[in-house]
Design an enzyme around this catalytic site. Structure first.
Site, PDB file in Angstrom:
ATOM      1  N   GLU A  77       0.803  -1.226   0.000  1.00 16.87           N
ATOM      2  CA  GLU A  77       0.000   0.000   0.000  1.00 16.87           C
ATOM      3  C   GLU A  77       0.842   1.286   0.000  1.00 16.87           C
ATOM      4  O   GLU A  77       0.339   2.345   0.394  1.00 16.87           O
ATOM      5  CB  GLU A  77      -0.932   0.012   1.212  1.00 16.87           C
ATOM      6  CG  GLU A  77      -2.007  -1.047   1.145  1.00 16.87           C
ATOM      7  CD  GLU A  77      -3.140  -0.735   2.113  1.00 16.87           C
ATOM      8  OE1 GLU A  77      -4.183  -0.235   1.656  1.00 16.87           O
ATOM      9  OE2 GLU A  77      -2.973  -0.983   3.311  1.00 16.87           O
ATOM     10  N   HIS A  98      -4.830   0.898  10.427  1.00 18.93           N
ATOM     11  CA  HIS A  98      -6.087   0.165  10.529  1.00 18.93           C
ATOM     12  C   HIS A  98      -6.604   0.319  11.961  1.00 18.93           C
ATOM     13  O   HIS A  98      -7.093  -0.626  12.572  1.00 18.93           O
ATOM     14  CB  HIS A  98      -5.886  -1.312  10.158  1.00 18.93           C
ATOM     15  CG  HIS A  98      -5.213  -1.517   8.828  1.00 18.93           C
ATOM     16  ND1 HIS A  98      -4.479  -2.632   8.519  1.00 18.93           N
ATOM     17  CD2 HIS A  98      -5.179  -0.732   7.714  1.00 18.93           C
ATOM     18  CE1 HIS A  98      -4.004  -2.534   7.271  1.00 18.93           C
ATOM     19  NE2 HIS A  98      -4.409  -1.381   6.776  1.00 18.93           N
ATOM     20  N   HIS A 166     -11.600  -0.704   6.173  1.00 25.79           N
ATOM     21  CA  HIS A 166     -10.159  -0.836   6.026  1.00 25.79           C
ATOM     22  C   HIS A 166      -9.387  -0.073   7.120  1.00 25.79           C
ATOM     23  O   HIS A 166      -8.680  -0.696   7.902  1.00 25.79           O
ATOM     24  CB  HIS A 166      -9.787  -0.340   4.614  1.00 25.79           C
ATOM     25  CG  HIS A 166      -8.338  -0.377   4.283  1.00 25.79           C
ATOM     26  ND1 HIS A 166      -7.857  -0.094   3.041  1.00 25.79           N
ATOM     27  CD2 HIS A 166      -7.247  -0.646   5.034  1.00 25.79           C
ATOM     28  CE1 HIS A 166      -6.538  -0.199   3.030  1.00 25.79           C
ATOM     29  NE2 HIS A 166      -6.152  -0.534   4.236  1.00 25.79           N
TER      30      HIS A 166
HETATM   31 ZN   LIG Z   1      -4.202  -0.655   4.833  1.00 22.35          ZN
END
Ligand SMILES: [Zn+2]
Length: 245
Positions: A77, A98, A166
């Site tokens: 990411e 998160h 998420h």
């Molecule tokens: Zn993430």
């Protein structure tokens, strides 16, 4: 001007603090714009934040290409970071997490809003980025620049955005600022949930007024942030460095 070595140390400390303060677990990451090249940024290899050392940090171009990975695997990411540095010249540091207490606010109609003075820096309006809107069924991860740019666009000039199902992404004018907002985004979410439970919904909760948010956020500078930073460094077992602007 902050030196490269100072920022590498800050980045390790930021990772340890985010882990110690419950913002990240085995996942989540924090980056900083490269001090000598604004088109590059620094981010750890794929590793749990509490384990990160200076040698784990990789330099990337804004499109997420490692300058010299030396065999180290990057985070999938990382595009979140490059897209925000690309869209926001004012942003020097990005945190993606998160953070558990914020997740419910990304999947319900309940909007997260500053509920106490330390939460003012999250901003008046915390938008929710839903990857499904433009990308359909995905693994929820921001795994290319197109998704990163879509998130950056939704975030606009703000400091925070939730990500549906998420987590959250936070930006700051330096590493300490981005970490500070991230910690208090998590705390704000927890307190807001408690207040809503007590009051039977958000309608009965008295949030900070827009004027109060502006006044508190306007005076959130090094004076307060460094006080927190010194304490968080001690809790995380990291040395406190004199701040370099
Ligand atoms: Zn993430």
């Amino acid at each position: 001007m902050a030196t490269l070595n100072y920022l590498l140390e800050e980045l390790v400390t930021a990772n340890r603090i985010l882990a110690r303060e419950g913002v990240v677990d085995s996942f989540g990451h924090v980056s900083v714009r490269h001090p000598d090249n604004p088109q590059h940024y620094l981010l750890s290899r794929s590793r749990a934040p509490d384990r990160i050392e200076k040698d784990d940090i990789i330099e990337f171009t804004l499109d997420g290409t490692p300058v010299d990975a030396k065999g180290r695997a990057p985070y999938l990411e990382r595009f979140i970071h490059g897209a925000l540095f690309e869209a926001r010249p004012d942003v020097m540091s990005v945190v993606h997490n998160h953070s558990e207490s914020v997740i419910p606010f990304g999947v319900t109609a309940a909007k997260i809003k500053p509920i106490f003075h330390m939460g003012a820096s999250i901003g008046h309006d915390v938008p929710v980025w839903d990857s499904h809107d433009h990308f359909g069924d995905t693994a929820l991860l921001v795994e290319n620049m197109e998704m990163g740019r879509d998130l950056a666009k939704l975030m606009g000039k703000g400091a925070t955005a939730l990500m549906r199902g998420h987590g959250a992404t936070v930006v700051g004018r330096n590493i300490r600022h981005a970490v500070f907002i991230s910690v208090y985004l998590e705390v704000n979410a927890r307190l807001q949930k408690q207040a809503m439970d007590m009051a039977g919904g958000s309608q009965q909760v008295k949030f900070l007024t827009p004027g109060e948010v502006d006044k508190v956020a306007g005076r959130t500078g090094s004076y307060g942030i460094n006080r927190a930073w010194e304490n968080w460094c001690a809790r995380a077992g990291r040395p406190f460095q004199d701040e370099q602007a």
